[in-house]
Design a protein around this motif. Structure first.
Motif, PDB file in Angstrom:
ATOM      1  N   LEU A   1      43.001  36.310  -1.589  1.00 39.76           N
ATOM      2  CA  LEU A   1      41.696  35.777  -1.985  1.00 39.76           C
ATOM      3  C   LEU A   1      40.627  36.863  -1.918  1.00 39.76           C
ATOM      4  O   LEU A   1      39.825  37.022  -2.831  1.00 39.76           O
ATOM      5  CB  LEU A   1      41.298  34.610  -1.074  1.00 39.76           C
ATOM      6  CG  LEU A   1      42.027  33.302  -1.321  1.00 39.76           C
ATOM      7  CD1 LEU A   1      41.629  32.270  -0.290  1.00 39.76           C
ATOM      8  CD2 LEU A   1      41.706  32.782  -2.711  1.00 39.76           C
ATOM      9  N   ALA A   2      40.653  37.620  -0.826  1.00 39.40           N
ATOM     10  CA  ALA A   2      39.632  38.648  -0.657  1.00 39.40           C
ATOM     11  C   ALA A   2      39.748  39.701  -1.762  1.00 39.40           C
ATOM     12  O   ALA A   2      38.748  40.151  -2.306  1.00 39.40           O
ATOM     13  CB  ALA A   2      39.775  39.302   0.719  1.00 39.40           C
ATOM     14  N   GLU A   3      40.987  40.073  -2.099  1.00 41.41           N
ATOM     15  CA  GLU A   3      41.189  41.152  -3.065  1.00 41.41           C
ATOM     16  C   GLU A   3      40.790  40.764  -4.480  1.00 41.41           C
ATOM     17  O   GLU A   3      40.374  41.609  -5.260  1.00 41.41           O
ATOM     18  CB  GLU A   3      42.662  41.581  -3.074  1.00 41.41           C
ATOM     19  CG  GLU A   3      42.960  42.656  -2.059  1.00 41.41           C
ATOM     20  CD  GLU A   3      44.443  42.915  -1.936  1.00 41.41           C
ATOM     21  OE1 GLU A   3      45.224  42.324  -2.715  1.00 41.41           O
ATOM     22  OE2 GLU A   3      44.828  43.701  -1.068  1.00 41.41           O
TER      23      GLU A   3
ATOM     24  N   GLN B   1      47.976  43.541   7.372  1.00 43.14           N
ATOM     25  CA  GLN B   1      47.393  44.602   6.576  1.00 43.14           C
ATOM     26  C   GLN B   1      48.181  44.852   5.295  1.00 43.14           C
ATOM     27  O   GLN B   1      49.361  44.553   5.200  1.00 43.14           O
ATOM     28  CB  GLN B   1      47.311  45.889   7.409  1.00 43.14           C
ATOM     29  CG  GLN B   1      46.398  45.759   8.614  1.00 43.14           C
ATOM     30  CD  GLN B   1      44.959  45.521   8.218  1.00 43.14           C
ATOM     31  OE1 GLN B   1      44.319  46.382   7.622  1.00 43.14           O
ATOM     32  NE2 GLN B   1      44.426  44.348   8.531  1.00 43.14           N
TER      33      GLN B   1
ATOM     34  N   LEU C   1      41.131  41.033   9.316  1.00 41.45           N
ATOM     35  CA  LEU C   1      41.559  41.190  10.710  1.00 41.45           C
ATOM     36  C   LEU C   1      43.005  40.757  10.906  1.00 41.45           C
ATOM     37  O   LEU C   1      43.503  40.743  12.022  1.00 41.45           O
ATOM     38  CB  LEU C   1      40.658  40.373  11.645  1.00 41.45           C
ATOM     39  CG  LEU C   1      39.190  40.797  11.715  1.00 41.45           C
ATOM     40  CD1 LEU C   1      38.428  39.926  12.695  1.00 41.45           C
ATOM     41  CD2 LEU C   1      39.064  42.251  12.113  1.00 41.45           C
TER      42      LEU C   1
ATOM     43  N   LEU D   1      45.155  27.763   8.779  1.00 38.70           N
ATOM     44  CA  LEU D   1      43.786  28.003   8.313  1.00 38.70           C
ATOM     45  C   LEU D   1      43.180  29.235   8.994  1.00 38.70           C
ATOM     46  O   LEU D   1      42.538  30.057   8.347  1.00 38.70           O
ATOM     47  CB  LEU D   1      42.898  26.788   8.615  1.00 38.70           C
ATOM     48  CG  LEU D   1      42.921  25.639   7.627  1.00 38.70           C
ATOM     49  CD1 LEU D   1      42.066  24.486   8.131  1.00 38.70           C
ATOM     50  CD2 LEU D   1      42.394  26.098   6.270  1.00 38.70           C
TER      51      LEU D   1
ATOM     52  N   GLY E   1      45.149  34.904   2.673  1.00 40.35           N
ATOM     53  CA  GLY E   1      43.739  35.241   2.880  1.00 40.35           C
ATOM     54  C   GLY E   1      43.365  36.523   2.157  1.00 40.35           C
ATOM     55  O   GLY E   1      42.342  36.599   1.496  1.00 40.35           O
TER      56      GLY E   1
ATOM     57  N   TYR F   1      41.546  37.028   5.527  1.00 45.94           N
ATOM     58  CA  TYR F   1      40.498  37.136   4.510  1.00 45.94           C
ATOM     59  C   TYR F   1      39.452  38.175   4.904  1.00 45.94           C
ATOM     60  O   TYR F   1      39.006  38.959   4.079  1.00 45.94           O
ATOM     61  CB  TYR F   1      39.826  35.778   4.276  1.00 45.94           C
ATOM     62  CG  TYR F   1      38.636  35.853   3.352  1.00 45.94           C
ATOM     63  CD1 TYR F   1      38.829  35.978   1.980  1.00 45.94           C
ATOM     64  CD2 TYR F   1      37.344  35.842   3.842  1.00 45.94           C
ATOM     65  CE1 TYR F   1      37.746  36.087   1.122  1.00 45.94           C
ATOM     66  CE2 TYR F   1      36.254  35.941   2.993  1.00 45.94           C
ATOM     67  CZ  TYR F   1      36.457  36.065   1.637  1.00 45.94           C
ATOM     68  OH  TYR F   1      35.390  36.181   0.798  1.00 45.94           O
ATOM     69  N   VAL F   2      39.061  38.185   6.172  1.00 43.02           N
ATOM     70  CA  VAL F   2      38.068  39.175   6.599  1.00 43.02           C
ATOM     71  C   VAL F   2      38.702  40.497   7.022  1.00 43.02           C
ATOM     72  O   VAL F   2      38.019  41.380   7.506  1.00 43.02           O
ATOM     73  CB  VAL F   2      37.151  38.660   7.738  1.00 43.02           C
ATOM     74  CG1 VAL F   2      36.253  37.559   7.238  1.00 43.02           C
ATOM     75  CG2 VAL F   2      37.964  38.186   8.923  1.00 43.02           C
TER      76      VAL F   2
ATOM     77  N   ALA G   1      44.613  32.465   7.646  1.00 40.71           N
ATOM     78  CA  ALA G   1      44.054  32.773   6.328  1.00 40.71           C
ATOM     79  C   ALA G   1      42.652  33.357   6.470  1.00 40.71           C
ATOM     80  O   ALA G   1      42.308  34.335   5.816  1.00 40.71           O
ATOM     81  CB  ALA G   1      44.030  31.515   5.463  1.00 40.71           C
ATOM     82  N   GLY G   2      41.863  32.748   7.357  1.00 43.65           N
ATOM     83  CA  GLY G   2      40.496  33.231   7.570  1.00 43.65           C
ATOM     84  C   GLY G   2      40.476  34.650   8.115  1.00 43.65           C
ATOM     85  O   GLY G   2      39.734  35.503   7.637  1.00 43.65           O
ATOM     86  N   LEU G   3      41.333  34.919   9.090  1.00 44.78           N
ATOM     87  CA  LEU G   3      41.354  36.253   9.684  1.00 44.78           C
ATOM     88  C   LEU G   3      41.828  37.290   8.677  1.00 44.78           C
ATOM     89  O   LEU G   3      41.276  38.383   8.592  1.00 44.78           O
ATOM     90  CB  LEU G   3      42.255  36.280  10.928  1.00 44.78           C
ATOM     91  CG  LEU G   3      41.711  35.529  12.138  1.00 44.78           C
ATOM     92  CD1 LEU G   3      42.699  35.593  13.292  1.00 44.78           C
ATOM     93  CD2 LEU G   3      40.373  36.107  12.578  1.00 44.78           C
TER      94      LEU G   3
END
Lengths: 282, 849
Positions: free
Chosen positions: A235-237, A225, A222, A212, A232, A219-220, A215-217
């Motif tokens: 999802l962001a893209e 690359q 971090l 988890l 994550g 997503y933001v 995925a969170g990192l």
């Protein structure tokens, strides 16, 4: 999303849950391993004909804005996720467990110091550490590994210490002490083997938390690359494309969700198998 | 039940505070405009940043002339002008009765001051080269000036209409960077760093009053957030819409209009001509043959763009279509590479700046180059790093960027420009071009220049990027084309709907003194009501302070480990020695580390976190603005999670053998596993995009009233709370079950008490003890989660500030944010521990009950 395929049955619930967990985790791990040498499609390049292909037999989970197969990306994402999480847990265990053993064996100031240091780390949720490291060295997968790993050190130290402390009062430890074994030897020879089941359970729980966190990192931004796929970042893209290509956010999210549920069920199952009383690990 | 009382009263206090915050003020005819970049300052005469002109040009500041939408010059502060026959003298007749926003009258002295300032030797004006050709500026009368030139400049009225030539007053010139004072129809009202800039109609404007009463420029760098903001109605439009992938969707939506304009941008794959093997024209031509422009237009620009073959926009009359000068032909590319001696392939680095067109286009370019045997390593950089490494130091192989300046083909003739293209022929062409005034002949030279660049395969020219504006359908009077990088909104009219007039946010960080007082008060209350052992309290508070101290050491040491000189790291691009030295002195880098640590720590104790390197304002101010979003969000989620988790856990415990109890646990199992940002995206999909019950993001500010603010925080808080509520449910359940197995409960049952009474009067309080410990930890997770969730809903909280600060290498701000968040986490766990003392009788003073 509460519609999970584990229906509570009277007596076999735990077994069903455990089996489901083991089965799904095995699928994810297998997918990650297979992705090393095979994925349904390559995930580089630009396939103009397949842009935003909706889920079909050819693309089970559809394709993204570059025509890349979502299933293939999820498979590679699983590898990245598992890789980061496993490395982080490895760091947490190899440092945390000896610290916990040490604290339990020597008590007093040593114990106090180790545990207060643990409190300090708890004041830094993984993301804060990741932000600090990224500010200095730039974001990367290594950044995520370190941030999650460091956060796991005190978790393992605590569990180890707690379990070890209760063992130190046992007769057979007393016997070993009479036999002139020193505290380090006793910790390694007698304490560690007897708490290993707890560490396995805790390891599973922490592993799911690390999935988890990774995925969170990512997503933001971090974590891993571009262009390496990661759950994550997928999802962001594709967040902006949600209204016409919802599969782009549904499947990567579902992958994280299912894998974490499965790991938790494995953890629960192991816990119940190894410890007849229902105890909660904190 | 005391624990509940404590929570209830804390909740009540927070609610009362929220409800007493000022009511919203409304302004009619306001327009909220989304822009991608936040300007570094607001003085258009001081630097090259286009983001400055995008806010203040024509709206706040005016020049002698102004640029019309078609690119021609119109009278502005000069009513009319005449030019001498030799083209060396311009006479400008100034408008009378004009005042600056601060009431200072405008006259010839201001013009002379402004233009002299621009052409001064020490001027930082980006177009000083043009102003340097002015030999004298003479005041003929209070409203009549003459400009004498050292050589004729035909386009002088146009240059004087640029943002760099706006007229400023001597009285306010020094502070224009933060408080711009011009003569335009809008005056500057407020700048919420990282969030927005507000302009209000200036009642003393000399010309016709603009239709709009207020303009809010809202900074939305992320394409994802741009779409969300538009859908949610948080902005009325974007002059330059950044998320081309949604345009097809927006086109079908009658709430919006797409205003398709000609842009001046050329998207190119720039090649480092000066670096082997790219100094070999065969390699450059191979790259041109290997890249399929149309695929990149599809992938990077989502079909919005026209293929080009040289550095020139198709809408210009002098355009030559060279798009297929090198057709897409991987076989030919391979052959050229072989001829150039790279039969075994080639390794190169593709450096990409942050915009979506570059990142997305870059992946496609890399894939296409791989097929002709070129190994590509992608390097993603932030703008500051890109400017430093690629633009300034030419340390790159290939990069993708869009050049948006109008008529900029002459950059290929510049010395030391980052393409490192070195052609005598081309330079001669540009020289004759600039001396030429005959339009037909100019066109011929321009065409020749375009062909030259294509022949030499200087870069891979991909596409002209259009300017696509997206506006709410009621908006009118906005520009379609972009002759300047500016947003002239003087003729724009809003949709007529009322838009909130956001007032200044909380500007002061809650003084640490107040926090301290609260702590003392709270501790006293705990000691009194809980009859708690004072030694325990002292130890607990002491250890909290020790933790904070240790955290400060950790933060300081990590940032101390910055490779190289921190000042150079932060300044990055174009750092000149003088400003580097200034920053070093400011950071005290000349002093020993220990001394710096103490002064940093001492500063923090006084609420001084240092000065933000990017914004040049105290970091504490930036953090204070943002903390009023992150902490209330985490608190909101905390209450939600407690309100759901504790009853659900109790219910699951009391019905542990029934279907309903098991259903709760299944739901909890699912809730624990769902990533909160994924839940957030799904909530946006259902409630904002689908049902339109909520905004897809954004924050109206507390001054808009507690209800709108809480409404904006509701979806984020739910997304944050669900996983934590699920954890709480599990722990509450097992803790209650454990308690119910205790002997004293059996006794209570044996007395004949009803099960519900057993639960409520006997089991609950003891069951809560382990739960409280978890609550302390939960707050930490919620604060951390808030940072991520803010991204989904683009709330201008600490998380967004942190990511911006990382991108801008603003170490001081990052340090401050992390320190503040650690403080919040430690403080929260301290409060919970003290509440623990109330509930747990074992921590009481001996002797009392």
């Amino acid at each position: 999303m509460t519609n999970v395929s584990i229906t509570p049955a009277k007596s076999t619930t735990k077994n069903v849950g455990f089996r489901f967990g083991v089965g799904v985790s095995a699928i994810f791990i297998a997918a990650a391993l297979i992705s090393n040498f095979w994925t349904p499609y390559t995930v580089d390049g630009f396939k103009i004909a397949e842009r935003f292909a909706s889920p079909s037999f050819a693309h089970w989970f559809g394709a993204n804005h570059l025509g890349r197969d979502v299933l293939s990306m999820i498979m590679i994402g699983a590898r990245i996720s598992i890789g980061v999480a496993a490395t982080a847990i490895f760091i947490g265990m190899t440092i945390g467990v000896p610290l916990g053993l040490f604290a339990a064996a020597y008590g007093g100031i040593v114990d106090g110091f180790i545990m207060r240091a643990g409190d300090l780390v708890f004041a830094f949720p993984a993301i804060l550490l990741a932000i600090l490291i990224a500010a200095v060295y730039g974001p990367s997968a290594m950044n995520a590994v370190i941030a999650i790993g460091v956060f796991n050190i005190p978790v393992f130290a605590r569990v180890t210490r707690g379990a070890a402390l209760s063992l130190w009062k046992r007769d057979y430890i007393l016997a070993a002490r009479m036999a002139d074994r020193n505290r380090v030897q006793i910790s390694i020879e007698h304490i560690l083997p007897n708490i290993s089941h707890l560490l396995i359970v805790q390891g599973t729980v922490q592993f799911s938390l690390a999935i988890l966190a990774e995925a969170g990192l990512s997503y933001v931004g971090l974590g891993v690359q571009s262009p390496t796929p990661s759950w994550g970042r997928m999802l962001a893209e594709s967040q902006t494309m949600i209204s016409f290509a919802p599969w782009l956010v549904i499947f990567p999210g579902l992958a994280i969700f299912l894998f974490v549920i499965a790991l938790n069920l494995v953890g629960d199952g192991l816990n119940k198998r190894l410890d007849p009383r229902e105890k909660w690990l904190v | 039940m005391r624990a509940f009382n404590v929570f209830a009263s804390a909740a009540a206090v927070i609610l009362i505070v929220l409800l007493t915050v000022a009511r919203p003020a409304f302004a009619a005819g306001a327009l909220s405009v989304g822009v991608q970049l936040e300007p570094p300052n607001l003085d258009p005469t001081s630097g090259a940043a286009a983001a400055i002109d995008e806010i203040v040009y024509a709206n706040v500041f005016e020049g002698l002339t102004r640029i019309r939408e078609d690119g021609t010059a119109a009278p502005a502060l000069a009513e009319r002008w005449i030019v001498s026959d030799d083209g060396l003298r311009y006479d400008f007749f100034l408008r009378e009765g004009v005042t600056f926003h601060d009431g200072t009258p405008f006259d010839a002295a201001d013009v002379i001051f402004s233009l002299n300032r621009a052409r001064d030797e020490n001027s930082t004006n980006a177009q000083r080269v043009i102003f340097e050709k002015i030999s004298a500026i003479i005041a003929i009368g209070p409203h009549h000036i003459a400009i004498e030139l050292s050589q004729p400049i035909g386009a002088m009225p146009i240059y004087l209409g640029w943002g760099d030539a706006v007229i400023v007053a001597e009285e306010s010139a020094a502070t224009n960077a933060s408080n711009p004072i011009g003569t335009g129809p809008f005056k500057f009202t407020r700048w919420r760093k990282g969030a927005s800039i507000a302009l209000d109609r200036f009642s003393g404007y000399w010309g016709e009053q603009p239709p709009l009463e207020q303009i809010n420029f809202i900074f939305i760098p992320d394409p994802t957030a741009a779409f969300a903001a538009l859908m949610a109605g948080d902005v009325d439009g974007f002059p330059n819409y950044p998320a081309a992938e949604n345009l097809s969707l927006i086109e079908r939506d009658e709430r919006f209009q797409i205003i398709d304009g000609a842009g001046e941008g050329e998207m190119i794959v720039a090649i480092n001509n000066g670096k082997p093997p790219f100094d070999d024209i065969r390699v450059r031509r191979a790259l041109n043959h290997a890249i399929d422009k149309r695929s990149i237009i599809e992938a990077g620009l989502f079909g919005f763009g026209e293929p080009i073959g040289s550095h020139f926009p198709p809408h210009n009359p002098a355009y030559v279509d060279l798009a297929d000068h090198y057709n897409y032909d991987p076989a030919r590319a391979k052959q050229l590479l072989t001829e150039a001696g790279h039969a075994d392939g080639l390794d190169l680095t593709l450096t990409l700046p942050p915009p979506a067109y570059a990142r997305r286009g870059g992946e496609v370019v890399a894939a296409m180059l791989e097929t002709v045997g070129i190994n590509v390593t992608i390097r993603n950089l932030e703008w500051a790093q890109w400017l430093d490494q690629v633009f300034t130091n030419k340390n790159y192989d290939l990069t993708i960027v869009s050049h948006t300046e109008p008529l900029d083909i002459d950059i290929y003739a510049r010395d030391g420009y980052y393409f490192q293209y070195d052609s005598e022929v081309f330079r001669a062409l540009i020289e004759t071009l600039s001396a030429e005034s005959d339009e037909t002949r100019r066109t011929e030279f321009l065409k020749a220049a375009q062909r030259r660049l294509a022949d030499d395969a200087v870069n891979v020219f991909i596409a002209s990027s259009p300017k696509v504006g997206v506006w709410a359908s009621g908006v009118s009077g906005v520009w379609a084309n972009a002759p300047l990088q500016a947003n002239d909104l003087t003729a724009a009219a809003g949709a007529g709907r009322k838009v909130r007039n956001a007032e200044t946010g909380a500007d002061n960080i809650a003084p640490l003194g107040i926090v301290g007082l609260f702590l003392i008060f709270f501790t006293g209350a705990v000691a009194w009501f809980g009859r708690t052992n004072p030694a325990y309290l002292a130890a607990r508070i002491g250890s909290a302070f020790l933790t904070l101290f240790a955290a400060a050491i950790v933060i300081f040491v990590i940032t101390e480990l910055t490779p190289g000189d921190p000042a150079a790291f932060m300044m990055g691009l174009n750092a000149d020695a003088k400003s580097l030295a200034a920053l070093r002195a400011e950071l005290g880098l000349d002093k020993p580390a220990l001394e710096r640590f103490w002064s940093w720590l001492g500063g923090i104790l006084h609420g001084n976190f240092g000065v933000s390197y990017t914004y040049r304002v105290p970091a504490a101010e930036l953090i204070a603005e943002r903390i009023w979003i992150s902490v209330p969000l985490a608190t909101f989620a905390f209450f939600l999670s407690t309100a759901i988790g504790i009853p659900a856990g109790l219910l699951a415990a009391s019905r542990r053998n029934r279907k309903s109890g098991k259903a709760i646990m299944t739901a909890a199992q699912a809730g624990v596993a769902a990533p909160n940002f994924w839940l957030a995206i799904l909530l946006v999909l259902f409630f904002a995009v689908g049902l339109r019950w909520f905004s897809a993001g954004g924050f109206p500010g507390w001054q808009a009233g507690a209800l709108p603010a809480l409404k904006a925080l509701l979806l984020p808080a739910i997304a944050l709370a669900i996983p934590q509520a699920a954890i709480l449910t599990q722990i509450m359940r097992s803790s209650t079950i454990n308690t119910l197995n205790d002997d004293y409960i059996r006794t209570a049952r044996a007395k004949g008490l009803a099960e519900s009474d057993v639960l409520k009067n006997h089991a609950l309080r003891n069951a809560l003890i382990p739960v409280l410990t978890i609550l302390g930890l939960q707050f930490a997770f919620l604060v951390a989660g808030a940072i991520i969730i803010e991204n989904v809903f683009y709330l201008p909280g600490l998380g967004r500030l942190a990511f911006q600060a990382i991108a801008q290498r603003d170490l001081i701000v990052v340090q401050g944010i992390v320190m503040v968040l650690v403080f919040v986490v430690v403080f929260a766990s301290l409060i919970v521990d003290l509440a623990y003392a109330i509930v747990d009788p074992r921590l009481r003073r001996s002797g009392s009950s």
